[in-house]
Scaffold this active site. Structure first.
Site, mmCIF file in Angstrom:
data_model
loop_
_atom_site.group_PDB
_atom_site.id
_atom_site.type_symbol
_atom_site.label_atom_id
_atom_site.label_comp_id
_atom_site.label_asym_id
_atom_site.label_seq_id
_atom_site.Cartn_x
_atom_site.Cartn_y
_atom_site.Cartn_z
ATOM 1 N N GLU A 10 51.206 -19.169 21.787
ATOM 2 C CA GLU A 10 50.432 -17.964 22.061
ATOM 3 C C GLU A 10 50.210 -17.773 23.565
ATOM 4 O OE1 GLU A 10 46.747 -18.306 19.964
ATOM 5 O OE2 GLU A 10 47.675 -19.175 18.188
ATOM 6 N N HIS A 60 41.794 -23.552 15.750
ATOM 7 C CA HIS A 60 43.055 -23.670 15.028
ATOM 8 C C HIS A 60 44.140 -24.328 15.863
ATOM 9 C CE1 HIS A 60 43.213 -19.835 17.204
ATOM 10 N NE2 HIS A 60 44.534 -19.866 17.130
ATOM 11 N N HIS A 72 42.936 -25.046 19.868
ATOM 12 C CA HIS A 72 42.146 -24.188 20.750
ATOM 13 C C HIS A 72 41.175 -23.385 19.904
ATOM 14 C CE1 HIS A 72 45.781 -21.998 19.550
ATOM 15 N NE2 HIS A 72 45.098 -20.883 19.674
ATOM 16 N N HIS A 96 48.366 -21.097 24.827
ATOM 17 C CA HIS A 96 48.065 -22.136 23.848
ATOM 18 C C HIS A 96 49.365 -22.408 23.116
ATOM 19 C CE1 HIS A 96 44.052 -20.206 24.579
ATOM 20 N NE2 HIS A 96 43.880 -21.461 24.964
ATOM 21 N N HIS A 130 37.064 -13.902 8.092
ATOM 22 C CA HIS A 130 37.793 -13.508 9.304
ATOM 23 C C HIS A 130 39.292 -13.580 9.002
ATOM 24 C CE1 HIS A 130 37.910 -13.545 13.877
ATOM 25 N NE2 HIS A 130 39.165 -13.762 13.551
HETATM 26 FE FE LIG Z 1 45.303 -18.981 18.770
#
Ligand SMILES: [Fe+2]
Length: 449
Positions: free
Chosen positions: A351, A345, A381, A375, A302
């Site tokens: 964010e 992460h 999160h 976040h 990913h």
């Molecule tokens: Fe994030």
């Protein structure tokens, strides 16, 4: 005062003409609403055609290595659209620094869509600032807003000396009648209004709700593509700047200016949207998010979400953006033996996310269209329990992630909640509980999954 509507911008019934656009990101455009209005071969002739005034709008310092400026040929010079200023208050339209001792910005937060009310709201009175970051006075950082607009601005104009405005509609259609032409905007599109450009916002279909990222710093640009090469992601040709359109309207008008986080009004006797012709590379533009061509993993694992960056506004530190505008839209998921949603992460960047429509893969519940989540810097999160269990146990065939469009305003600066975001907006008090029932699976048994 006579209301002389003689402009191609306004039709006999008072509505504006259909907009037209020119393609290309950051191009050096030229456009004229009347034939011969644009000087050729030079910028500042002794006398301009039609008795127009030549005027330059500079978006960069004169000596910038990549100067951005536009030459305007207008009915009156802008000094006639500016008189004495009086400060006015727009209490919900905030600027950084905006830190409140009784509001806690440290936390994972999510809000339901801010509801419309019966109160008539314009682009200015309907702006609800959610977060601020950096400092507007030193031209670093940003603010994120939700707008709720039900009324058109009437003989009322605005410009922000503080910021470039990235507009992301979620509901309703708006018209941005600007000095350089008209942009019509609807959900799944975005618009960028440059710093200093005068405009009026009208409601085409209301009520309108959406998101604004106010960029105090360097302008948005296309991200470096690196090994991806020349194609996919946001292609330059899909960005559209408006053709010239002007008003010749003698009517008492108000111009509101955002300057160093404060609002000021000046009264003038005409529409300031009087640019008959212009050329240059400092202009508003729109982009259809449906043209964004996502690139991603096609075998396993990913990639970082930066792979979905539409636009980036650099900071003084290379590779570390003042703001990244990132789009999570429909795409195929084909990765083998991979946990496909975003991983858990913590991030030095903070964010702010908004949902335009559909369902976001890391949060199937609770993050709804019109909703917002935050976040903040270095706060952990990731997927909620439902998303984790589903993705961990799914049969991994090719899977179309459909009916989804969310975005992120990501900034290198921590985001501070406004009073409105912390005390008035529909905060989901139980958001933090979406991770509450994540279970401990580890018991020391090798091979356990
Ligand atoms: Fe994030």
């Amino acid at each position: 005062m006579k209301d002389a509507v003689t402009s191609p911008l306004v039709q006999a019934d008072g509505s504006l003409t259909n907009p037209g656009y020119m393609p290309g990101f950051g191009n050096d455009f030229e456009t004229e609403a009347l034939p011969g209005a644009l000087p050729q071969g030079m910028n500042s002739p002794q006398k301009c055609n039609y008795g127009l005034y030549g005027e330059q709008l500079s978006g960069t310092a004169f000596t910038d290595v990549r100067p951005e400026r536009t030459w305007c040929y207008r009915i009156r010079p802008s000094v006639k659209h500016s008189h004495r200023y009086e400060k006015v208050d727009l209490p919900h339209f905030r600027s950084a620094p905006d830190i409140h001792p009784d509001v806690t910005s440290l936390g994972q937060y999510r809000w339901d869509p801010i509801p419309h009310t019966d109160e008539p709201l314009t682009w200015l009175t309907g702006m609800r600032t959610m977060t601020t970051a950096g400092d507007v006075n030193t031209q670093v950082g940003m603010a994120s807003h939700v707008y709720l607009v039900t009324e058109s601005m009437q003989d009322e104009y605005f410009f922000s000396a503080d910021s470039e405005m990235l507009v992301v509609p979620q509901e309703g259609r708006l018209r941005f009648a600007t000095e350089l032409g008209i942009i019509d905007l609807e959900p799944k599109e975005i618009a960028i209004i440059p710093r200093g450009l005068v405009y009026r916002v009208e409601v085409l279909d209301g009520p309108a709700r959406g998101f604004v990222c106010e960029n105090y710093g360097q302008k948005f640009e296309l991200p470096g593509r690196g090994p991806i090469g020349a194609n996919c992601m946001a292609n330059p040709r899909d960005f559209k700047a408006p053709v010239a359109a002007y008003e010749d309207r003698e009517v008492p008008s108000t111009v509101t200016v955002k300057w160093c986080g404060q609002f000021h009004e000046t009264k003038i006797g005409q529409s300031p949207l009087d640019v008959v012709a212009w050329h240059g590379n400092y202009a508003p533009y729109k982009y259809d998010l449906r043209n964004y061509c996502p690139v991603g993993a096609i075998l396993f694992d990913h990639p970082d979400p930066s792979i979905f960056t539409v636009l980036t506004a650099p900071s003084g530190q290379p590779g570390t953006a003042n703001i990244d505008f990132v789009l999570f839209r429909e795409r195929w998921m084909v990765m083998e033996d991979t946990f496909r949603p975003p991983w858990y992460h913590k991030n030095i960047m903070s964010e702010m996310m908004g949902n335009i429509y559909g369902e976001y893969d890391a949060k199937p519940q609770g993050f709804v269209p019109g909703g917002v989540s935050l976040h903040n810097m270095m706060l952990p999160h990731g997927p909620d329990r439902e998303a984790f269990e589903k993705a961990s146990n799914a049969n991994l065939g090719p899977d179309k992630l459909d009916n989804t469009m969310s975005f992120m305003f990501e900034t290198r600066f921590p985001q501070q909640l406004t009073q409105f975001a912390g005390k008035e907006a529909p905060l989901q008090d139980d958001y933090i509980d979406c991770w509450a029932d994540m279970e401990k699976k580890f018991d020391g048994t090798p091979g356990k999954k």
